[in-house]
Design an enzyme around this catalytic site. Structure first.
Site, PDB file in Angstrom:
ATOM      1  N   THR A  98       0.873  -1.175   0.000  1.00 41.68           N
ATOM      2  CA  THR A  98       0.000   0.000   0.000  1.00 41.68           C
ATOM      3  C   THR A  98       0.908   1.221   0.000  1.00 41.68           C
ATOM      4  OG1 THR A  98      -1.803  -1.110   1.158  1.00 41.68           O
ATOM      5  CG2 THR A  98      -1.750   1.291   1.272  1.00 41.68           C
ATOM      6  N   LYS A 173      -7.306   1.439  -3.374  1.00 41.91           N
ATOM      7  CA  LYS A 173      -6.992   1.053  -1.992  1.00 41.91           C
ATOM      8  C   LYS A 173      -7.234   2.219  -1.039  1.00 41.91           C
ATOM      9  CE  LYS A 173      -5.533  -1.326   1.528  1.00 41.91           C
ATOM     10  NZ  LYS A 173      -4.235  -2.010   1.631  1.00 41.91           N
TER      11      LYS A 173
END
Length: 289
Positions: A98, A173
């Site tokens: 991420t 995300k």
């Protein structure tokens, strides 16, 4: 069977690489900054280990990474001993970190110049999802690279979707984390309110979880939250890193995220309480302090 490298064997990467080897049946070489963890993985799963990301990536069809942040990602890709030094023509680099959309676009351009492909492919589902091989994978990149990589990614995922060009996976995300932040705060406040009102929380959740208020967070975290246990799943430190990425991107694109910014500060309070490694459901602990 494909020739695969995996860079980064943390709580997510370790089981993900294991699924590539055992479920996917691929030939897997691993690299980890702490060599002992790579040795442990090879002892458990087989395969081989490499001393550097460049050595791990050499000759591989697919190279995965799952590291901490943008700087860690640059280190294992374009750094002095990074994987981009040895990626073969036509191969695909899949990043499950991420990270920011900015670094994803940067690395996609570097990969294109090197004659290979880059996919930003952050995951959702937490440690349990990684261990059970049922992660959701949000991908940014070119269609042809996605089509090549998806059958390999499927080894640790139950949902894999191409969201758009480079950076789109990371942006998706961010939406995932923005949504979770508000959900967890709402659940924490609901449980806190119910306790103050003298209600039986288990009975309350049994009823409301079957209606419009139901969510994954409610189903999977209400019991531990009610018991004051916060050692399950995604850590507060990691969530604050992710929310920081969301807020920085919002500053760039003009999005307004008032609830996200507020919940980020609530997590800062949890960190100050000593809850850096508590899971994200520990927002309730802040209300009860």
């Amino acid at each position: 069977m494909a020739s695969v490298a995996f860079l980064g064997l943390g709580v997510m990467g370790y089981p993900m690489a294991g699924h590539l080897k055992n479920k996917g049946g691929h030939d897997v070489t691993v690299y980890n900054r702490t060599k002992a963890k790579a040795e442990q993985w090879v002892g458990q799963h087989g395969g081989s280990l490499a001393a550097t990301p460049a050595q791990a990536a050499e000759g591989k069809d697919f190279v995965f990474s799952c590291v901490g942040n943008d700087d860690d990602l640059r280190s294992v890709t374009t750094g002095p001993e990074g994987a981009f030094k040895s990626m073969k023509k036509g191969s695909v680099f899949i990043d499950n970190t991420t990270a920011s959309a900015e670094v994803a676009r940067e690395l996609a351009a570097a990969a294109l110049a090197g004659g290979f492909s880059f996919l930003d492919a952050p995951v959702s589902g937490g440690q349990a999802g990684a261990e059970n091989g049922v992660l959701t994978v949000m991908v940014g990149g070119e269609q042809d690279a996605f089509d090549k990589a998806k059958p390999v990614i499927d080894a640790f995922a139950r949902m894999v979707g191409l969201m758009g060009s480079a950076g789109a996976g990371q942006l998706t995300k961010m939406i995932n984390q923005i949504t979770i932040a508000g959900l967890v705060q709402g659940l924490a406040e609901g449980i806190h309110f119910g306790k103050k009102a003298g209600l039986d929380i288990e009975k309350v959740i049994e009823v409301i979880s079957k209606g419009a208020a139901g969510s994954w967070q409610m189903e999977n975290r209400h019991k531990t939250m009610n018991a004051g246990k916060y050692d399950f799943g995604f850590a507060v430190d990691w969530m604050r890193k992710d929310l920081g990425i969301c807020l920085a991107e919002a500053d760039r694109n003009g999005a307004r995220l008032p609830v996200t910014a507020l919940v980020d500060q609530f997590y800062k309070d949890v960190q100050a309480m000593g809850g850096k490694r508590w899971d994200t459901s520990s927002l309730l602990a802040r209300l009860e302090k």
